[in-house]
Write a protein that holds these residues in place. Structure first.
Motif, PDB file in Angstrom:
ATOM      1  N   GLU A   2      -6.645   9.339  13.393  1.00  0.00           N
ATOM      2  CA  GLU A   2      -6.897   9.949  12.078  1.00  0.00           C
ATOM      3  C   GLU A   2      -5.648  10.656  11.546  1.00  0.00           C
ATOM      4  OE1 GLU A   2      -9.443   9.451  10.042  1.00  0.00           O
ATOM      5  OE2 GLU A   2     -10.117   8.078  11.581  1.00  0.00           O
ATOM      6  N   GLY A   3      -4.923  11.301  12.424  1.00  0.00           N
ATOM      7  CA  GLY A   3      -3.677  11.942  12.004  1.00  0.00           C
ATOM      8  C   GLY A   3      -2.650  10.921  11.550  1.00  0.00           C
ATOM      9  N   GLY A   4      -2.568   9.820  12.271  1.00  0.00           N
ATOM     10  CA  GLY A   4      -1.640   8.760  11.890  1.00  0.00           C
ATOM     11  C   GLY A   4      -1.989   8.140  10.546  1.00  0.00           C
ATOM     12  N   ILE A   5      -3.267   7.927  10.315  1.00  0.00           N
ATOM     13  CA  ILE A   5      -3.717   7.352   9.037  1.00  0.00           C
ATOM     14  C   ILE A   5      -3.315   8.264   7.880  1.00  0.00           C
ATOM     15  CG2 ILE A   5      -5.775   6.791   7.687  1.00  0.00           C
ATOM     16  CD1 ILE A   5      -7.054   5.847  10.357  1.00  0.00           C
ATOM     17  N   LYS A   6      -3.433   9.573   8.072  1.00  0.00           N
ATOM     18  CA  LYS A   6      -3.082  10.528   7.011  1.00  0.00           C
ATOM     19  C   LYS A   6      -1.605  10.438   6.621  1.00  0.00           C
ATOM     20  CE  LYS A   6      -6.677  13.851   8.118  1.00  0.00           C
ATOM     21  NZ  LYS A   6      -6.961  15.165   8.709  1.00  0.00           N
ATOM     22  N   VAL A   7      -0.755  10.066   7.567  1.00  0.00           N
ATOM     23  CA  VAL A   7       0.670   9.937   7.271  1.00  0.00           C
ATOM     24  C   VAL A   7       0.901   8.928   6.142  1.00  0.00           C
ATOM     25  CG1 VAL A   7       2.875   9.099   8.209  1.00  0.00           C
ATOM     26  CG2 VAL A   7       1.434  10.651   9.558  1.00  0.00           C
ATOM     27  N   PHE A   8       0.060   7.893   6.089  1.00  0.00           N
ATOM     28  CA  PHE A   8       0.239   6.816   5.109  1.00  0.00           C
ATOM     29  C   PHE A   8      -0.778   6.851   3.969  1.00  0.00           C
ATOM     30  CE2 PHE A   8       2.335   5.168   8.917  1.00  0.00           C
ATOM     31  CZ  PHE A   8       3.549   4.759   8.376  1.00  0.00           C
ATOM     32  N   ALA A   9      -1.512   7.931   3.839  1.00  0.00           N
ATOM     33  CA  ALA A   9      -2.573   7.984   2.822  1.00  0.00           C
ATOM     34  C   ALA A   9      -2.021   7.907   1.400  1.00  0.00           C
ATOM     35  CB  ALA A   9      -3.404   9.255   2.994  1.00  0.00           C
ATOM     36  N   ARG A  10      -0.910   8.589   1.140  1.00  0.00           N
ATOM     37  CA  ARG A  10      -0.319   8.564  -0.207  1.00  0.00           C
ATOM     38  C   ARG A  10       0.802   7.524  -0.260  1.00  0.00           C
ATOM     39  NH1 ARG A  10       2.014  13.693  -2.292  1.00  0.00           N
ATOM     40  NH2 ARG A  10       2.975  13.886  -0.250  1.00  0.00           N
ATOM     41  N   GLU A  11       0.932   6.901  -1.410  1.00  0.00           N
ATOM     42  CA  GLU A  11       1.963   5.873  -1.579  1.00  0.00           C
ATOM     43  C   GLU A  11       3.336   6.495  -1.801  1.00  0.00           C
ATOM     44  OE1 GLU A  11       3.030   1.969  -4.298  1.00  0.00           O
ATOM     45  OE2 GLU A  11       1.324   3.210  -4.850  1.00  0.00           O
ATOM     46  N   PRO A  12       4.301   6.139  -0.947  1.00  0.00           N
ATOM     47  CA  PRO A  12       5.666   6.613  -1.171  1.00  0.00           C
ATOM     48  C   PRO A  12       6.342   5.715  -2.202  1.00  0.00           C
ATOM     49  CG  PRO A  12       5.593   5.276   0.793  1.00  0.00           C
ATOM     50  CD  PRO A  12       4.180   5.357   0.271  1.00  0.00           C
ATOM     51  N   ILE A  13       6.952   6.303  -3.196  1.00  0.00           N
ATOM     52  CA  ILE A  13       7.629   5.508  -4.212  1.00  0.00           C
ATOM     53  C   ILE A  13       9.061   5.990  -4.318  1.00  0.00           C
ATOM     54  CG2 ILE A  13       7.690   4.856  -6.641  1.00  0.00           C
ATOM     55  CD1 ILE A  13       4.651   5.345  -6.684  1.00  0.00           C
ATOM     56  N   THR A  14       9.979   5.075  -4.128  1.00  0.00           N
ATOM     57  CA  THR A  14      11.397   5.384  -4.290  1.00  0.00           C
ATOM     58  C   THR A  14      11.978   4.415  -5.319  1.00  0.00           C
ATOM     59  OG1 THR A  14      12.344   3.846  -2.663  1.00  0.00           O
ATOM     60  CG2 THR A  14      11.449   5.938  -1.815  1.00  0.00           C
ATOM     61  N   SER A  15      13.219   4.633  -5.656  1.00  0.00           N
ATOM     62  CA  SER A  15      13.920   3.726  -6.567  1.00  0.00           C
ATOM     63  C   SER A  15      14.567   2.563  -5.827  1.00  0.00           C
ATOM     64  CB  SER A  15      14.987   4.508  -7.346  1.00  0.00           C
ATOM     65  OG  SER A  15      15.933   5.057  -6.444  1.00  0.00           O
ATOM     66  N   VAL A  16      14.314   2.476  -4.517  1.00  0.00           N
ATOM     67  CA  VAL A  16      14.966   1.470  -3.678  1.00  0.00           C
ATOM     68  C   VAL A  16      13.912   0.486  -3.170  1.00  0.00           C
ATOM     69  CG1 VAL A  16      16.456   1.118  -1.670  1.00  0.00           C
ATOM     70  CG2 VAL A  16      16.644   3.235  -3.009  1.00  0.00           C
ATOM     71  N   SER A  17      13.919  -0.715  -3.712  1.00  0.00           N
ATOM     72  CA  SER A  17      12.861  -1.685  -3.384  1.00  0.00           C
ATOM     73  C   SER A  17      12.827  -2.036  -1.907  1.00  0.00           C
ATOM     74  CB  SER A  17      13.004  -2.952  -4.231  1.00  0.00           C
ATOM     75  OG  SER A  17      14.234  -3.603  -3.958  1.00  0.00           O
ATOM     76  N   GLU A  18      13.981  -2.103  -1.252  1.00  0.00           N
ATOM     77  CA  GLU A  18      13.995  -2.427   0.181  1.00  0.00           C
ATOM     78  C   GLU A  18      13.242  -1.375   0.992  1.00  0.00           C
ATOM     79  OE1 GLU A  18      17.820  -4.234  -1.501  1.00  0.00           O
ATOM     80  OE2 GLU A  18      16.685  -2.379  -1.761  1.00  0.00           O
ATOM     81  N   ILE A  19      13.422  -0.121   0.629  1.00  0.00           N
ATOM     82  CA  ILE A  19      12.743   0.952   1.352  1.00  0.00           C
ATOM     83  C   ILE A  19      11.250   0.937   1.035  1.00  0.00           C
ATOM     84  CG2 ILE A  19      12.573   3.459   1.647  1.00  0.00           C
ATOM     85  CD1 ILE A  19      15.030   2.180   3.009  1.00  0.00           C
ATOM     86  N   ASN A  20      10.892   0.698  -0.218  1.00  0.00           N
ATOM     87  CA  ASN A  20       9.466   0.588  -0.563  1.00  0.00           C
ATOM     88  C   ASN A  20       8.806  -0.524   0.246  1.00  0.00           C
ATOM     89  OD1 ASN A  20       9.769   2.652  -2.423  1.00  0.00           O
ATOM     90  ND2 ASN A  20      10.093   1.257  -4.135  1.00  0.00           N
ATOM     91  N   CYS A  21       9.480  -1.653   0.375  1.00  0.00           N
ATOM     92  CA  CYS A  21       8.946  -2.750   1.195  1.00  0.00           C
ATOM     93  C   CYS A  21       8.887  -2.347   2.671  1.00  0.00           C
ATOM     94  CB  CYS A  21       9.803  -4.000   1.026  1.00  0.00           C
ATOM     95  SG  CYS A  21       9.642  -4.811  -0.566  1.00  0.00           S
ATOM     96  N   GLY A  22       9.885  -1.601   3.119  1.00  0.00           N
ATOM     97  CA  GLY A  22       9.894  -1.128   4.502  1.00  0.00           C
ATOM     98  C   GLY A  22       8.732  -0.197   4.801  1.00  0.00           C
ATOM     99  N   TYR A  23       8.416   0.701   3.860  1.00  0.00           N
ATOM    100  CA  TYR A  23       7.257   1.584   4.035  1.00  0.00           C
ATOM    101  C   TYR A  23       5.965   0.767   4.131  1.00  0.00           C
ATOM    102  CZ  TYR A  23       9.785   5.961   2.928  1.00  0.00           C
ATOM    103  OH  TYR A  23      10.614   7.054   2.940  1.00  0.00           O
ATOM    104  N   ALA A  24       5.816  -0.233   3.267  1.00  0.00           N
ATOM    105  CA  ALA A  24       4.608  -1.070   3.299  1.00  0.00           C
ATOM    106  C   ALA A  24       4.512  -1.834   4.615  1.00  0.00           C
ATOM    107  CB  ALA A  24       4.608  -2.034   2.110  1.00  0.00           C
ATOM    108  N   ALA A  25       5.635  -2.389   5.054  1.00  0.00           N
ATOM    109  CA  ALA A  25       5.654  -3.114   6.329  1.00  0.00           C
ATOM    110  C   ALA A  25       5.292  -2.197   7.483  1.00  0.00           C
ATOM    111  CB  ALA A  25       7.031  -3.739   6.554  1.00  0.00           C
ATOM    112  N   LEU A  26       5.844  -0.986   7.474  1.00  0.00           N
ATOM    113  CA  LEU A  26       5.581  -0.035   8.556  1.00  0.00           C
ATOM    114  C   LEU A  26       4.111   0.373   8.591  1.00  0.00           C
ATOM    115  CD1 LEU A  26       6.987   1.513  10.839  1.00  0.00           C
ATOM    116  CD2 LEU A  26       7.333   3.396   9.207  1.00  0.00           C
ATOM    117  N   ALA A  27       3.541   0.660   7.434  1.00  0.00           N
ATOM    118  CA  ALA A  27       2.116   1.018   7.383  1.00  0.00           C
ATOM    119  C   ALA A  27       1.261  -0.117   7.934  1.00  0.00           C
ATOM    120  CB  ALA A  27       1.704   1.356   5.953  1.00  0.00           C
ATOM    121  N   ASN A  28       1.552  -1.340   7.537  1.00  0.00           N
ATOM    122  CA  ASN A  28       0.795  -2.486   8.034  1.00  0.00           C
ATOM    123  C   ASN A  28       1.028  -2.714   9.522  1.00  0.00           C
ATOM    124  OD1 ASN A  28      -0.850  -4.183   6.027  1.00  0.00           O
ATOM    125  ND2 ASN A  28       0.928  -3.515   4.857  1.00  0.00           N
TER     126      ASN A  28
END
Length: 143
Positions: free
Chosen positions: A52-78
């Motif tokens: 449950e604690g781990g799930i909370k880490v990814f509850a909100r969407e991180p948005i940056t101006s760097v598409s590679e990092i945004n994709c990296g966050y999505a990959a990491l959450a999945n």
């Protein structure tokens, strides 16, 4: 470089990514301060509060101006969701893909050795590969 030293969720690491990007940091710097810090944060949350604690880490969407990092966050959450048996948040399942193959270990000042490229291509988990991000399994081991 002014970065945050306390983090509650992935959005806090995204703030650092934006700061470092604004200050001219390279993609490797952004990976280290965004994705690797999020790995540490997730592992700490799991250790302290379980899944449950781990799930909370990814509850909100991180948005940056760097598409590679945004994709990296999505990959990491999945990646963590699939590994640890929880459902990834909706934002992490939206299609995103780096336009060119990205090897986060690459730094502008030196070429990435061919053996690291080969190992990254072989070891990259599907969650990253489908987004055109290539890493080694060691890149996901932090804590």
């Amino acid at each position: 470089m002014s970065v945050t030293y306390t983090f509650d969720d992935v959005c806090d690491t995204a703030i650092d990514v934006e700061t470092i990007a604004t200050e001219g940091g390279c993609l490797n710097d952004l990976w280290r301060f965004g994705i690797l810090q999020t790995i540490d944060l997730y592992q700490t949350a799991i250790n302290d509060d379980g899944i449950e604690g781990g799930i909370k880490v990814f509850a909100r969407e991180p948005i940056t101006s760097v598409s590679e990092i945004n994709c990296g966050y999505a990959a990491l959450a999945n990646y963590f969701a699939n590994r640890d048996g929880w459902n990834a948040p909706e934002w992490a399942n939206r299609p995103c893909r780096c336009t060119a193959p990205w090897f986060p270990a690459q730094r502008p000042e030196y070429p990435l050795p061919q053996r690291v490229i080969k190992l990254s291509i072989e070891e990259t988990p599907d969650e990253f590969r489908q987004r055109n991000i290539f890493i080694t399994l060691d890149d996901l081991i932090r804590v």
